[in-house]
Design a protein around this motif. Sequence first.
Motif, PDB file in Angstrom:
ATOM      1  N   LEU A 175      32.143  45.185  43.659  1.00  0.00           N
ATOM      2  CA  LEU A 175      32.316  45.135  45.114  1.00  0.00           C
ATOM      3  C   LEU A 175      31.645  46.325  45.799  1.00  0.00           C
ATOM      4  CD1 LEU A 175      36.045  43.970  45.406  1.00  0.00           C
ATOM      5  CD2 LEU A 175      33.977  42.619  45.748  1.00  0.00           C
ATOM      6  N   CYS A 176      31.764  47.502  45.193  1.00  0.00           N
ATOM      7  CA  CYS A 176      31.126  48.685  45.780  1.00  0.00           C
ATOM      8  C   CYS A 176      29.604  48.584  45.687  1.00  0.00           C
ATOM      9  CB  CYS A 176      31.612  49.960  45.078  1.00  0.00           C
ATOM     10  SG  CYS A 176      33.312  50.417  45.490  1.00  0.00           S
ATOM     11  N   ALA A 177      29.120  48.006  44.598  1.00  0.00           N
ATOM     12  CA  ALA A 177      27.670  47.820  44.457  1.00  0.00           C
ATOM     13  C   ALA A 177      27.157  46.840  45.514  1.00  0.00           C
ATOM     14  CB  ALA A 177      27.348  47.303  43.053  1.00  0.00           C
ATOM     15  N   VAL A 178      27.955  45.809  45.805  1.00  0.00           N
ATOM     16  CA  VAL A 178      27.588  44.853  46.854  1.00  0.00           C
ATOM     17  C   VAL A 178      27.512  45.555  48.204  1.00  0.00           C
ATOM     18  CG1 VAL A 178      28.399  42.850  48.155  1.00  0.00           C
ATOM     19  CG2 VAL A 178      28.485  42.822  45.667  1.00  0.00           C
ATOM     20  N   GLN A 179      28.448  46.494  48.427  1.00  0.00           N
ATOM     21  CA  GLN A 179      28.437  47.218  49.699  1.00  0.00           C
ATOM     22  C   GLN A 179      27.226  48.132  49.818  1.00  0.00           C
ATOM     23  OE1 GLN A 179      29.732  46.924  52.501  1.00  0.00           O
ATOM     24  NE2 GLN A 179      28.919  48.806  53.399  1.00  0.00           N
ATOM     25  N   VAL A 180      26.726  48.629  48.696  1.00  0.00           N
ATOM     26  CA  VAL A 180      25.499  49.440  48.736  1.00  0.00           C
ATOM     27  C   VAL A 180      24.364  48.601  49.308  1.00  0.00           C
ATOM     28  CG1 VAL A 180      23.745  50.587  47.344  1.00  0.00           C
ATOM     29  CG2 VAL A 180      26.168  50.981  46.854  1.00  0.00           C
ATOM     30  N   VAL A 181      24.247  47.364  48.797  1.00  0.00           N
ATOM     31  CA  VAL A 181      23.205  46.452  49.296  1.00  0.00           C
ATOM     32  C   VAL A 181      23.476  46.088  50.754  1.00  0.00           C
ATOM     33  CG1 VAL A 181      22.119  44.197  49.006  1.00  0.00           C
ATOM     34  CG2 VAL A 181      22.816  45.521  46.990  1.00  0.00           C
ATOM     35  N   ASN A 182      24.749  45.783  51.049  1.00  0.00           N
ATOM     36  CA  ASN A 182      25.126  45.418  52.413  1.00  0.00           C
ATOM     37  C   ASN A 182      24.876  46.571  53.381  1.00  0.00           C
ATOM     38  OD1 ASN A 182      26.463  43.719  54.442  1.00  0.00           O
ATOM     39  ND2 ASN A 182      28.151  45.170  54.297  1.00  0.00           N
ATOM     40  N   GLY A 183      25.170  47.796  52.933  1.00  0.00           N
ATOM     41  CA  GLY A 183      24.948  48.975  53.765  1.00  0.00           C
ATOM     42  C   GLY A 183      23.479  49.196  54.056  1.00  0.00           C
ATOM     43  N   LEU A 184      22.643  48.969  53.052  1.00  0.00           N
ATOM     44  CA  LEU A 184      21.198  49.114  53.252  1.00  0.00           C
ATOM     45  C   LEU A 184      20.683  48.090  54.249  1.00  0.00           C
ATOM     46  CD1 LEU A 184      19.939  49.779  49.610  1.00  0.00           C
ATOM     47  CD2 LEU A 184      19.855  51.364  51.543  1.00  0.00           C
ATOM     48  N   LEU A 185      21.158  46.854  54.101  1.00  0.00           N
ATOM     49  CA  LEU A 185      20.739  45.806  55.039  1.00  0.00           C
ATOM     50  C   LEU A 185      21.229  46.106  56.448  1.00  0.00           C
ATOM     51  CD1 LEU A 185      21.383  42.581  52.900  1.00  0.00           C
ATOM     52  CD2 LEU A 185      19.187  43.663  53.447  1.00  0.00           C
ATOM     53  N   GLY A 186      22.475  46.593  56.547  1.00  0.00           N
ATOM     54  CA  GLY A 186      23.023  46.926  57.856  1.00  0.00           C
ATOM     55  C   GLY A 186      22.289  48.072  58.512  1.00  0.00           C
ATOM     56  N   CYS A 187      21.839  49.018  57.685  1.00  0.00           N
ATOM     57  CA  CYS A 187      21.105  50.178  58.209  1.00  0.00           C
ATOM     58  C   CYS A 187      19.695  49.779  58.653  1.00  0.00           C
ATOM     59  CB  CYS A 187      21.034  51.265  57.146  1.00  0.00           C
ATOM     60  SG  CYS A 187      20.089  52.724  57.627  1.00  0.00           S
ATOM     61  N   LEU A 188      19.043  48.956  57.846  1.00  0.00           N
ATOM     62  CA  LEU A 188      17.659  48.587  58.143  1.00  0.00           C
ATOM     63  C   LEU A 188      17.546  47.478  59.180  1.00  0.00           C
ATOM     64  CD1 LEU A 188      16.218  48.598  54.509  1.00  0.00           C
ATOM     65  CD2 LEU A 188      15.956  50.365  56.256  1.00  0.00           C
ATOM     66  N   CYS A 189      18.506  46.521  59.132  1.00  0.00           N
ATOM     67  CA  CYS A 189      18.387  45.338  59.976  1.00  0.00           C
ATOM     68  C   CYS A 189      19.402  45.282  61.101  1.00  0.00           C
ATOM     69  CB  CYS A 189      18.530  44.089  59.114  1.00  0.00           C
ATOM     70  SG  CYS A 189      17.352  44.011  57.747  1.00  0.00           S
ATOM     71  N   GLY A 190      20.287  46.247  61.179  1.00  0.00           N
ATOM     72  CA  GLY A 190      21.301  46.226  62.225  1.00  0.00           C
ATOM     73  C   GLY A 190      22.583  45.595  61.729  1.00  0.00           C
ATOM     74  N   ASP A 191      23.605  45.629  62.574  1.00  0.00           N
ATOM     75  CA  ASP A 191      24.931  45.172  62.177  1.00  0.00           C
ATOM     76  C   ASP A 191      24.982  43.677  61.931  1.00  0.00           C
ATOM     77  OD1 ASP A 191      27.743  45.533  61.713  1.00  0.00           O
ATOM     78  OD2 ASP A 191      28.093  44.615  63.669  1.00  0.00           O
ATOM     79  N   CYS A 192      24.234  42.896  62.681  1.00  0.00           N
ATOM     80  CA  CYS A 192      24.271  41.439  62.537  1.00  0.00           C
ATOM     81  C   CYS A 192      22.866  40.883  62.376  1.00  0.00           C
ATOM     82  CB  CYS A 192      24.924  40.776  63.752  1.00  0.00           C
ATOM     83  SG  CYS A 192      26.681  41.109  63.947  1.00  0.00           S
ATOM     84  N   GLY A 193      22.790  39.821  61.613  1.00  0.00           N
ATOM     85  CA  GLY A 193      21.535  39.092  61.518  1.00  0.00           C
ATOM     86  C   GLY A 193      20.480  39.796  60.696  1.00  0.00           C
ATOM     87  N   CYS A 194      19.320  39.224  60.678  1.00  0.00           N
ATOM     88  CA  CYS A 194      18.196  39.782  59.944  1.00  0.00           C
ATOM     89  C   CYS A 194      17.438  40.746  60.847  1.00  0.00           C
ATOM     90  CB  CYS A 194      17.257  38.660  59.483  1.00  0.00           C
ATOM     91  SG  CYS A 194      18.056  37.451  58.388  1.00  0.00           S
ATOM     92  N   CYS A 195      16.452  41.374  60.253  1.00  0.00           N
ATOM     93  CA  CYS A 195      15.653  42.334  61.009  1.00  0.00           C
ATOM     94  C   CYS A 195      15.084  41.647  62.244  1.00  0.00           C
ATOM     95  CB  CYS A 195      14.514  42.864  60.153  1.00  0.00           C
ATOM     96  SG  CYS A 195      15.062  43.834  58.738  1.00  0.00           S
TER      97      CYS A 195
END
Length: 202
Positions: A175-195
């Motif tokens: 679960l924490c590893a999933v959040q690492v990926v989720n955090g990267l996506l949230g940082c790069l692409c914003g809180d919602c949606g894709c870039c």
Amino acid sequence: MCSGSFAKCLGISLMPLAIVCVLCNILLFFPSGKPVESENITEEVWYFGGILGSGVLMIFPALVFLGLKNNDCCGCCGNESCGRRFAMLSSILFAAVGVLGAGYSVIVSAVAINHGPKCKIVNGTEMVWDTPFLNGAYLSEKDTWSQCVEPVGVVSWHLSLFSVLLVMGLIQMALCAVQVVNGLLGCLCGDCGCCGGNDGAV
């Protein structure tokens, strides 16, 4: 699904897992549900893998993940989007702490399962406390469990609780590893949606 909402789901999942791990570690101090002298408790129990690793160190990431959805940081120069991106980035650090904590619990549990419990065995004409299983061979040789005379059922008690800690730790790491990926996506692409999508900017 928004990365903040997904992180909240992960946080909700981690909380009960952490509580279960703490309870399992506490129960291990009472072999077969019976109080014994501290020196007669299996050594690995004192490493507090469930209490510290999968418990305390997991509470912090869980709380951070829970708060990401409602993060209203003003961000950089009043830019809310920037603030949320930074919050998602910081969650990666807490997720790493969670992976380390759960990993510690997994290692301790694996070693404890391999070594087996400390129990009373017959030594000549007397019974002494010892660790009769020095490797994992006893796992496939259930007839050897009778070497542990007291506490009754201590082998299954030891094996069951440390197995739960092992499995819970692996789930927490995932679960924490999933959040690492989720955090990267949230940082790069914003809180919602894709870039380029809706990331909460106004």
